[in-house]
Design a protein around this motif. Structure first.
Motif, PDB file in Angstrom:
ATOM      1  N   ALA A   5      21.925   5.402  52.577  1.00 52.97           N
ATOM      2  CA  ALA A   5      23.125   5.128  52.367  1.00 52.97           C
ATOM      3  C   ALA A   5      23.453   6.205  51.135  1.00 52.97           C
ATOM      4  O   ALA A   5      24.565   6.812  50.987  1.00 52.97           O
ATOM      5  N   ILE A   6      22.819   6.194  50.126  1.00 51.10           N
ATOM      6  CA  ILE A   6      22.810   6.845  48.900  1.00 51.10           C
ATOM      7  C   ILE A   6      23.015   8.576  49.142  1.00 51.10           C
ATOM      8  O   ILE A   6      23.607   9.301  48.870  1.00 51.10           O
ATOM      9  N   ILE A   7      21.746   8.833  49.912  1.00 51.26           N
ATOM     10  CA  ILE A   7      21.675  10.087  50.467  1.00 51.26           C
ATOM     11  C   ILE A   7      22.816  10.651  51.260  1.00 51.26           C
ATOM     12  O   ILE A   7      23.210  11.358  51.053  1.00 51.26           O
ATOM     13  N   VAL A   8      23.464   9.535  52.170  1.00 47.87           N
ATOM     14  CA  VAL A   8      24.597  10.028  52.889  1.00 47.87           C
ATOM     15  C   VAL A   8      25.697  10.340  51.966  1.00 47.87           C
ATOM     16  O   VAL A   8      26.447  11.423  52.224  1.00 47.87           O
ATOM     17  N   THR A   9      25.964   9.595  51.052  1.00 46.73           N
ATOM     18  CA  THR A   9      26.991   9.753  49.940  1.00 46.73           C
ATOM     19  C   THR A   9      26.956  11.041  49.282  1.00 46.73           C
ATOM     20  O   THR A   9      27.798  11.754  49.338  1.00 46.73           O
ATOM     21  N   LEU A  10      25.582  11.438  48.745  1.00 50.54           N
ATOM     22  CA  LEU A  10      25.224  12.628  48.137  1.00 50.54           C
ATOM     23  C   LEU A  10      25.573  13.855  48.918  1.00 50.54           C
ATOM     24  O   LEU A  10      26.091  14.967  48.574  1.00 50.54           O
ATOM     25  N   LEU A  11      24.965  13.804  50.250  1.00 51.81           N
ATOM     26  CA  LEU A  11      25.036  14.785  50.965  1.00 51.81           C
ATOM     27  C   LEU A  11      26.402  15.103  51.460  1.00 51.81           C
ATOM     28  O   LEU A  11      26.899  16.413  51.421  1.00 51.81           O
ATOM     29  N   ALA A  12      27.285  14.212  51.836  1.00 50.71           N
ATOM     30  CA  ALA A  12      28.565  14.285  52.198  1.00 50.71           C
ATOM     31  C   ALA A  12      29.312  14.740  51.042  1.00 50.71           C
ATOM     32  O   ALA A  12      30.362  15.779  51.372  1.00 50.71           O
ATOM     33  N   ALA A  13      29.093  14.401  49.870  1.00 48.10           N
ATOM     34  CA  ALA A  13      29.828  15.198  48.636  1.00 48.10           C
ATOM     35  C   ALA A  13      29.416  16.613  48.418  1.00 48.10           C
ATOM     36  O   ALA A  13      30.293  17.678  48.316  1.00 48.10           O
ATOM     37  N   LEU A  14      28.149  16.903  48.825  1.00 45.74           N
ATOM     38  CA  LEU A  14      27.654  18.265  48.536  1.00 45.74           C
ATOM     39  C   LEU A  14      28.415  19.231  49.962  1.00 45.74           C
ATOM     40  O   LEU A  14      28.712  20.302  49.481  1.00 45.74           O
ATOM     41  N   LEU A  15      28.444  18.547  51.250  1.00 45.76           N
ATOM     42  CA  LEU A  15      29.092  19.375  52.273  1.00 45.76           C
ATOM     43  C   LEU A  15      30.649  19.502  52.186  1.00 45.76           C
ATOM     44  O   LEU A  15      31.128  20.358  52.536  1.00 45.76           O
ATOM     45  N   SER A  16      31.148  18.568  51.007  1.00 47.10           N
ATOM     46  CA  SER A  16      32.506  18.660  50.850  1.00 47.10           C
ATOM     47  C   SER A  16      32.948  19.596  49.761  1.00 47.10           C
ATOM     48  O   SER A  16      34.142  20.061  49.591  1.00 47.10           O
ATOM     49  N   LEU A  17      32.033  20.062  49.067  1.00 50.96           N
ATOM     50  CA  LEU A  17      32.239  21.139  47.927  1.00 50.96           C
ATOM     51  C   LEU A  17      33.089  22.387  48.056  1.00 50.96           C
ATOM     52  O   LEU A  17      34.157  22.705  47.560  1.00 50.96           O
ATOM     53  N   PRO A  18      32.772  22.870  49.298  1.00 52.20           N
ATOM     54  CA  PRO A  18      33.695  23.727  49.892  1.00 52.20           C
ATOM     55  C   PRO A  18      35.164  23.624  50.010  1.00 52.20           C
ATOM     56  O   PRO A  18      35.768  24.446  49.579  1.00 52.20           O
ATOM     57  N   PHE A  19      35.339  22.691  50.576  1.00 48.28           N
ATOM     58  CA  PHE A  19      36.730  22.097  50.880  1.00 48.28           C
ATOM     59  C   PHE A  19      37.486  21.938  49.501  1.00 48.28           C
ATOM     60  O   PHE A  19      38.669  22.070  49.204  1.00 48.28           O
ATOM     61  N   TYR A  20      36.828  21.449  48.479  1.00 47.28           N
ATOM     62  CA  TYR A  20      37.288  21.137  47.063  1.00 47.28           C
ATOM     63  C   TYR A  20      37.469  22.438  46.506  1.00 47.28           C
ATOM     64  O   TYR A  20      38.503  22.608  45.650  1.00 47.28           O
ATOM     65  N   GLY A  21      36.733  23.340  46.649  1.00 47.54           N
ATOM     66  CA  GLY A  21      37.096  24.817  46.088  1.00 47.54           C
ATOM     67  C   GLY A  21      38.190  25.367  46.601  1.00 47.54           C
ATOM     68  O   GLY A  21      38.846  25.719  45.818  1.00 47.54           O
ATOM     69  N   ILE A  22      38.416  25.241  47.946  1.00 52.08           N
ATOM     70  CA  ILE A  22      39.818  25.945  48.544  1.00 52.08           C
ATOM     71  C   ILE A  22      40.791  24.978  48.133  1.00 52.08           C
ATOM     72  O   ILE A  22      41.741  25.508  47.789  1.00 52.08           O
ATOM     73  N   TYR A  23      40.626  23.878  47.993  1.00 56.87           N
ATOM     74  CA  TYR A  23      41.949  22.917  47.641  1.00 56.87           C
ATOM     75  C   TYR A  23      42.203  23.305  45.963  1.00 56.87           C
ATOM     76  O   TYR A  23      43.314  23.176  45.604  1.00 56.87           O
ATOM     77  N   TYR A  24      41.126  23.649  45.117  1.00 60.05           N
ATOM     78  CA  TYR A  24      41.398  23.853  43.836  1.00 60.05           C
ATOM     79  C   TYR A  24      42.072  25.068  43.585  1.00 60.05           C
ATOM     80  O   TYR A  24      43.204  25.182  42.874  1.00 60.05           O
ATOM     81  N   PHE A  25      41.981  26.107  44.669  1.00 54.76           N
ATOM     82  CA  PHE A  25      42.736  27.300  44.490  1.00 54.76           C
ATOM     83  C   PHE A  25      43.502  27.315  45.347  1.00 54.76           C
ATOM     84  O   PHE A  25      44.432  28.466  45.602  1.00 54.76           O
ATOM     85  N   GLY A  26      44.108  26.169  45.869  1.00 56.78           N
ATOM     86  CA  GLY A  26      45.663  26.315  46.443  1.00 56.78           C
ATOM     87  C   GLY A  26      45.451  26.453  48.172  1.00 56.78           C
ATOM     88  O   GLY A  26      46.653  26.751  48.645  1.00 56.78           O
ATOM     89  N   GLY A  27      44.259  26.523  48.622  1.00 56.89           N
ATOM     90  CA  GLY A  27      44.119  26.639  50.103  1.00 56.89           C
ATOM     91  C   GLY A  27      44.326  25.745  51.204  1.00 56.89           C
ATOM     92  O   GLY A  27      44.774  26.039  52.031  1.00 56.89           O
ATOM     93  N   MET A  28      44.662  24.615  50.426  1.00 58.52           N
ATOM     94  CA  MET A  28      44.928  23.280  51.313  1.00 58.52           C
ATOM     95  C   MET A  28      45.286  22.297  50.468  1.00 58.52           C
ATOM     96  O   MET A  28      45.270  22.195  49.395  1.00 58.52           O
ATOM     97  N   GLY A  29      46.152  21.340  51.256  1.00 58.25           N
ATOM     98  CA  GLY A  29      46.897  20.223  50.418  1.00 58.25           C
ATOM     99  C   GLY A  29      45.586  19.144  50.380  1.00 58.25           C
ATOM    100  O   GLY A  29      44.564  19.142  50.975  1.00 58.25           O
ATOM    101  N   GLU A  30      46.243  18.178  49.681  1.00 56.37           N
ATOM    102  CA  GLU A  30      45.522  16.967  49.249  1.00 56.37           C
ATOM    103  C   GLU A  30      44.876  16.195  50.725  1.00 56.37           C
ATOM    104  O   GLU A  30      43.939  15.691  50.971  1.00 56.37           O
ATOM    105  N   GLU A  31      46.336  15.796  51.673  1.00 53.30           N
ATOM    106  CA  GLU A  31      45.734  15.315  52.723  1.00 53.30           C
ATOM    107  C   GLU A  31      44.604  16.089  53.754  1.00 53.30           C
ATOM    108  O   GLU A  31      43.712  15.338  54.143  1.00 53.30           O
ATOM    109  N   MET A  32      44.806  17.315  53.963  1.00 51.68           N
ATOM    110  CA  MET A  32      43.830  18.129  54.499  1.00 51.68           C
ATOM    111  C   MET A  32      42.405  17.774  53.959  1.00 51.68           C
ATOM    112  O   MET A  32      41.368  17.652  54.747  1.00 51.68           O
ATOM    113  N   LEU A  33      42.345  17.934  52.588  1.00 55.16           N
ATOM    114  CA  LEU A  33      41.142  17.938  51.971  1.00 55.16           C
ATOM    115  C   LEU A  33      40.494  16.477  52.240  1.00 55.16           C
ATOM    116  O   LEU A  33      39.130  16.410  52.473  1.00 55.16           O
TER     117      LEU A  33
END
Length: 217
Positions: A8-36
């Motif tokens: 379960a810990i590995i799932v959490t860490l992997l999910a966070a890693l896979l989500s990094l590109p979306f956080y980058g897009i959100y950070y630069f204004g490419g998507m809203g918080e809901e879509m993130l």
């Protein structure tokens, strides 16, 4: 009570890693918080399918994660969002099935040259039993063939030479010997029993490791 295991810990860490590109897009204004949030919920499901050993209250995380994207999407976009998400989900499932089918076909092609080896049991018992489980070829999307069955019997015989205690291994070998026969059908319960027996060994080792970490911590 153990709420979650190491998977379960590995799932959490992997999910966070896979989500990094979306956080980058959100950070630069490419998507809203809901879509993130929606994208991150999808990554939780993807990570749960990759790390199948993840457990919450002994329930597989991949099973728990399936409703997550739909619930999050409904909260943001209601039924319109659910319709779009459902279409994406079906596409994702078909992609996973297609990948699994091609993976099994590829393994059959290379089965004769595949070596029957396991991790060092003395060094890491959990890795050993996981290696044992992964070495057996129990196809999900292609038919059990005599070649696959013979390979499984070889795996079982290798374990017997190592004096491994598995109650269901003889019944498993008996059923595998029926592969290809028109008069005899393989009983799926035999292979299910063997896999469950191996799973119990893995779970017991995980619980012992977590208990030791709690005591030493």
């Amino acid at each position: 009570m153990i709420i979650f295991n190491a998977g379960a810990i590995i799932v959490t860490l992997l999910a966070a890693l896979l989500s990094l590109p979306f956080y980058g897009i959100y950070y630069f204004g490419g998507m809203g918080e809901e879509m993130l949030t929606i994208c991150a919920s999808w990554m939780v499901m993807v990570a749960s399918f990759i790390v199948k050993e993840g457990r919450l209250f002994f329930i597989p995380m991949w099973l728990l994660s399936i409703p997550l994207p739909f619930v999050v999407t409904y909260m943001a976009y209601e039924w319109t969002g659910i319709g779009v998400t459902f279409g994406l989900f079906i596409g994702f499932i078909l992609l996973i099935i297609g990948f699994a089918y091609m993976s099994e076909k590829k393994r059959v092609k290379n089965l004769r040259s595949e070596k029957i080896e396991f991790p060092d049991r003395e060094e890491d018992a959990e890795a050993y039993w996981q290696g044992v489980k992964d070495k057996f070829f129990i196809p999900s999307y292609i038919k059990m063939t005599p070649e696959i069955a013979r390979f499984n019997i070889r795996v079982a015989e290798t374990l017997e030479k190592q004096e491994i205690d598995l109650v269901n291994i003889e019944a498993f070998k008996t059923e595998m010997s029926k592969a290809g026969s028109k008069r005899k059908k393989i009983d799926p319960q035999a292979q299910k029993n063997l896999m469950e027996e191996i799973d119990q060994k893995i779970i017991a080792l995980q619980e012992a490791k977590e208990l030791l970490e709690k005591v030493s911590g």
